[in-house]
Structure formats: structure tokens, C-alpha cells
Design a protein around this motif. Structure first.
Motif, mmCIF file in Angstrom:
data_model
loop_
_atom_site.group_PDB
_atom_site.id
_atom_site.type_symbol
_atom_site.label_atom_id
_atom_site.label_comp_id
_atom_site.label_asym_id
_atom_site.label_seq_id
_atom_site.Cartn_x
_atom_site.Cartn_y
_atom_site.Cartn_z
ATOM 1 N N ARG A 124 0.861 -1.278 0.168
ATOM 2 C CA ARG A 124 0.141 0.037 0.045
ATOM 3 C C ARG A 124 0.900 1.493 0.227
ATOM 4 N N THR A 149 -1.882 -0.841 -4.019
ATOM 5 C CA THR A 149 -2.849 -0.181 -3.770
ATOM 6 C C THR A 149 -2.615 1.143 -3.162
ATOM 7 N N THR A 170 -3.391 -2.913 -9.872
ATOM 8 C CA THR A 170 -3.233 -1.604 -9.000
ATOM 9 C C THR A 170 -4.591 -1.135 -8.900
ATOM 10 N N ALA A 171 -4.813 -0.525 -7.555
ATOM 11 C CA ALA A 171 -6.037 0.001 -7.356
ATOM 12 C C ALA A 171 -5.851 1.312 -6.636
ATOM 13 N N ASP A 173 -7.842 3.857 -4.424
ATOM 14 C CA ASP A 173 -8.820 3.580 -3.557
ATOM 15 C C ASP A 173 -9.165 5.130 -2.964
ATOM 16 N N THR A 196 -13.640 3.178 -5.514
ATOM 17 C CA THR A 196 -14.169 1.980 -4.896
ATOM 18 C C THR A 196 -15.771 1.722 -5.147
#
Length: 288
Positions: A124, A149, A170-171, A173, A196
Motif C-alpha cells: 500500500r 493499492t 493496481t487499485a 482507492d 471503490t
């Protein structure tokens, strides 16, 4: 715990010294603040549990920092506590836990200039609202399933000239992730999701290229161009979406945000290779 002194001589006459934070296997969430120049720390340090806050360039000495929380349950976090820092230590993960690297400063820019490797766990990246956290080394994982993330309301910039080197997804958020590579793929080989599905705003942008497919979910947007790190104002640039873009959001926070000038040279540009598809969303929008 706050340690504002400096460790410049290895204690007890030992040849090397290292920091170790938290207890292996515990569920502690302690916060450890380092403000001195700890040049005697020449062996690998470890975060077993909790958060280590860096307030000086030399807080970690010269060796690696290993995020090594208890497998599956550990929480290990490394953040800069003030803007203007350059952390030159290599950072790596060594356990399947929640491992976070970034900044908690609310103004200015801090930089991690060395490599960050995360073959043993997902990673993260975080930055607090009002702050910018830069990464300039190699973002690497030898495990093709490891993911990245972006969390936190601030800005993380990946200033990786030749792109990232991990295979997972890959996010984004929360906050903004800016990708500023000049070659290669700025993110991992897997799919990229932005937002999200909630009202929390999340944005992906920069002046680089992402060759993976990008999906905009609720709250997710694209913002070509970089930022002025002093004012946080956007600056114009071209973002290349080499794997196509799918718009899956009805959320009013979602969109594409452009700075438009008198001509092409003074305006943002989004260059999409592949499909640009409206997915489940019914109300996409673009804004100046």
C-alpha cells in the motif's frame, strides 16, 4: 515512542546496529517517531508491528528497512512525518502482512529515492491530504500476483523513468496517484481500477504511460498532467492509457479533468490506445 537523539556509535562496541520495532507475532499498533541522524544503524532494521514515522533524512541510518509484520495479521507502516525529506534507504517486505509506505505530512513533498520491493506481500502506498509523497527508485516484485493499492487522501507520484516492475493489479482507492514514467509501463501488468464505488474521490493521472487496462469505478477519475508541488495546482501534460479505458460509474465525483489552454501545447491531453468503453455507468462526464 519518540526518539529525537542520534545514534552515531554502535552500542556495546558491536560492529553493527539495527532498529527493531514491535514484537514478532503481536498485534501491537505502536507509533515510533525518529528525528535524529542515526548513522550507526548499518544493519537491516525491521518493523514487526506498528508505525515508524521518519522526521529526518538519516533516521534509518544506511541499511534497509524491512516491513515484516506477522504473516497474515501483521500491520507494518513506514511514513515520513514532515515534508522536505529524502529517504535513501532501500525498503522491502518480508512477510504476508499489511505493509504500507508513504507519508503522513500534510504539506510539502517527501521522497523515497531508493528501490521498494514487495515480493512477500502486497503493498500500500499512502499520502495524507495536503501532502505529496514521491517514489523515485524501482517499484519491484518478483511475485507476479502481488498488488499495489493507493490509499490516503493525498498525492503519491511514481517518478520511475522506466516504469514499475510488478505483475499484479493496481487499485487507486483514495486520493491521487500520478504516474510519470518516460518508458515502459508506469504500473503493474495487471488491471488498474480507480475508485471503490463510493463517493470517495480517487484519481489517476500524470505524464506517463499505463499499458494495462484501466477501469473507472464510482468516485474514480482521470486527471492528465502533473502538479506544482508547492501549490498543488495541476500542470498540463499528456497521460497515455495504452490498454484502454472502461467507465463504470454513475457517481458525480467521477470524471475526466483537464486543464485547457489556448492551444494544444498549453492543454492536457488523454491519449487512449484501444477501447474507450462506457460500461455499467450511464452518466460519464468530462470537466475543464
Amino acid at each position: 515512542m519518540s526518539y529525537s537523539g542520534s545514534t552515531t556509535t554502535a552500542p556495546g562496541g558491536t560492529a553493527t546496529a539495527a532498529f527493531e520495532f514491535g514484537v514478532s507475532g503481536s498485534s501491537g499498533v505502536g507509533v515510533y517517531s525518529l528525528s535524529g541522524n542515526n548513522s550507526a544503524i548499518t544493519a537491516d532494521s525491521r518493523i514487526r508491528q506498528g508505525t515508524v514515522v521518519l522526521n529526518s533524512n538519516g533516521a534509518l541510518g544506511t541499511a534497509r528497512m524491512i516491513l515484516q509484520g506477522a504473516s497474515g495479521t501483521g500491520v507494518a507502516t513506514l511514513v515520513t512525518g514532515t515534508g522536505g525529506l529524502t529517504i535513501a534507504n532501500e525498503i522491502t517486505t518480508a512477510a504476508t502482512s499489511i505493509n504500507t509506505v508513504g507519508g503522513q505530512h500534510t504539506s510539502g513533498v517527501s521522497t523515497y529515492s531508493n528501490n521498494v520491493s514487495f515480493s512477500s506481500s502486497d503493498l500500500r502506498l499512502t499520502s495524507a491530504a495536503g501532502g505529496v509523497t514521491d517514489f523515485g527508485g524501482v517499484l519491484f516484485s518478483s511475485n507476479a500476483t502481488r498488488t499495489v493499492t493507493k490509499v490516503g487522501a493525498g498525492v503519491v507520484r511514481l517518478n520511475l523513468a522506466s516504469g514499475a516492475n510488478y505483475g499484479g493489479s493496481t487499485a487507486v482507492d483514495a486520493g491521487t496517484l500520478l504516474v510519470n514514467n518516460t518508458s515502459g509501463n508506469g504500473l503493474g501488468g495487471g488491471a488498474v481500477s480507480v475508485g471503490t464505488g463510493s463517493a470517495t474521490l480517487a484519481a489517476l493521472g500524470g505524464t506517463g504511460t499505463v499499458t494495462s487496462a484501466i477501469t473507472l469505478n464510482g468516485g474514480g477519475g482521470l486527471t492528465p498532467g502533473d502538479i506544482n508541488t508547492g501549490t498543488l495546482a495541476s500542470t498540463v501534460g499528456t497521460f497515455n492509457a495504452g490498454g484502454g479505458v472502461t467507465w463504470n460509474s454513475d457517481n458525480t465525483n467521477a470524471g475526466m479533468f483537464f486543464d485547457l489552454g489556448a492551444n494544444t501545447a498549453s492543454s492536457d491531453m488523454l491519449a487512449i490506445t484501444g477501447a474507450f468503453a462506457q460500461g455499467t455507468g450511464t452518466n460519464p462526464r468530462a470537466e475543464r
